[in-house]
Write a protein that holds these residues in place. Structure first.
Motif: not given
Length: 435
Positions: A14-37
């Motif tokens: 990606x060339x940059x910190x992809x997990x901190x990129x915005x995705x649907x009102x959260x970051x990519x990582x926050x989206x992932x965490x929210x699904x599992x929780x």
């Protein structure tokens, strides 16, 4: 048992910190965490800081070896997930959870049509295997000797990860279309065909007339297909998974929270209310008003003309669409007569269905004790849903005097012309907003 979400990678592709990129009102990582929780009680995020720089720099093997040192003593098994996979469906995770509960000593993997995906479950007896991984050797290399059992799904989200910019871009330019009637559906359909990811919002009881070509029908039936594209009734949590699986999420949203929560790249107000119900330019980088009631560039960035005739479908960047005349456009030589209006208040009982032929003067349904009489001969093209409470004089149906059954089940030329105008605006203004 708990979940480890691996978030210690270097995002080299990606060339940059992809997990901190915005995705649907959260970051990519926050989206992932929210699904599992939403499925699992204990979720741990394994970042570079938690495992140490040296482990993370090795690659996946080092990350897993470092994560193994952090496994809680009371966990009898672990679900290993990747932070850059925010599209796994909740139903898929629930299926995994049920399998673990039935046979917790087995190794379990989710798969898509026979292709191994993520996440992967390991029982405690295999925790020590993680500690011997090195370099970029990950679970893919470890699993063959563990004889995993697969839970096969139709969920592409168990395979899809955001690895490169090209993976991310379609989801970065999310479009929310307010309304899912026949005109809005033409817009959604064309945008989807052009590669855009689209979410639609609707009333809890949509008043769409041409329901066979309106994604709003999914609110009533759960799922509805128009010319090869399928919409599903959804909530906010299901949006990522539906989009990656090529569905159109349709969300009941009378409170107007979807735009606020998803923070889309573009908003299209296609409710055809003949007035602005509160849409503002500040809602997204590109905001488009469809039909009368909007002024560009004061309220929206562009307006699309909806009146049949020479200007239909034009994008207006300065000014407004032509005012509503209250007279339906001419089809087959008829204007007002082809539209069916309610003779009273109440709920409708229809005697005919879509695509059926009717004759002028024929009774096609009732509202209470009052009969609904066809004013012209033709094919039934529009019928309001029987669950909708209607008022006297309200538009409730549509008869196509051209008499061609196929027209009741295909998107109209008007809707596609308007959709072309919307597509123009997104491409024209998007050339600058995506840079």
């Amino acid at each position: 048992m708990g979940v480890l979400i691996l978030a210690g990678g270097s995002s080299r592709r990606m060339g940059k910190d992809k997990l901190s990129l915005p995705l649907f009102g959260k970051t990519i990582l926050e989206q992932t965490v929210a699904i599992y929780r939403r499925v699992f009680a204990e979720v741990e995020v394994i970042t570079k800081d938690r495992i140490g720089e040296s482990f993370a720099l090795e690659g996946m093997g080092g990350t897993l070896r470092g994560a193994a040192r952090l496994l809680p003593d009371h966990w009898q098994g672990v679900v290993i997930a990747l932070g850059d996979m925010p599209f796994v469906g909740i139903n898929s995770l629930q299926a995994l959870s049920r399998a673990i509960a039935m046979k917790p000593e087995e190794v379990w993997c989710l798969s898509y049509r026979g292709r191994r995906g993520h996440p992967v479950y390991l029982p405690r007896k295999y925790f020590s295997y993680l500690k011997r991984l090195t370099g970029d050797t990950g679970l893919r290399d470890l699993l063959p000797e563990l004889s995993p059992k697969y839970i096969d799904t139709e969920d592409y989200g168990v395979l899809f990860d955001i690895d490169k910019s090209d993976d991310y871009l379609p989801f970065q330019r999310l479009v929310v279309v307010k309304g899912a009637g026949d005109i809005a559906t033409g817009i959604i359909w064309r945008l989807h065909q052009a590669g855009f990811k689209v979410v639609a919002t609707e009333l809890s009881k949509p008043t769409a007339i041409r329901r066979m070509v309106a994604f709003a029908q999914a609110i009533y039936t759960g799922e509805h297909t128009v010319e090869g594209i399928t919409a599903r009734r959804s909530n906010l949590f299901e949006v990522p998974n539906l989009l990656v699986n090529d569905f159109i999420p349709v969300i009941p949203d009378e409170e107007g929270i979807v735009v606020k929560e998803l923070k889309p790249w573009a908003v299209v107000d296609a409710r055809l209310a003949k007035k602005n119900l509160g849409t503002k330019k500040e809602e997204a980088e590109i905001v488009i008003g469809v039909g009368p009631g909007f002024t560009a560039p004061e309220e929206v960035h562009a307006v699309i003309e909806t009146k049949r005739g020479h200007y239909l479908g034009r994008a207006i960047y300065q000014g407004s669409a032509l005012p509503n005349t209250g007279i339906p456009g001419e089809i087959g030589g008829h204007t007002v007569k082809r539209v069916v209006y309610s003779p009273g208040r109440g709920k409708v009982c229809w005697y005919f269905d879509f695509g059926q032929e009717v004759k002028a003067g024929e009774v096609i349904g009732t509202v209470g004790e009052k009969q609904i009489v066809a004013a012209v001969s033709g094919v039934i093209r529009g019928l309001i849903h029987p669950e909708v409470w209607v008022e006297e004089g309200m538009k409730i149906g549509d008869i196509d005097p051209r008499g061609i059954k196929e027209y009741a089940f295909t998107i109209s030329e008007k809707a596609l012309a308007i959709a072309g105008g919307v597509l123009e605006v997104l491409l024209k203004l998007g050339n600058t907003s995506l840079k």
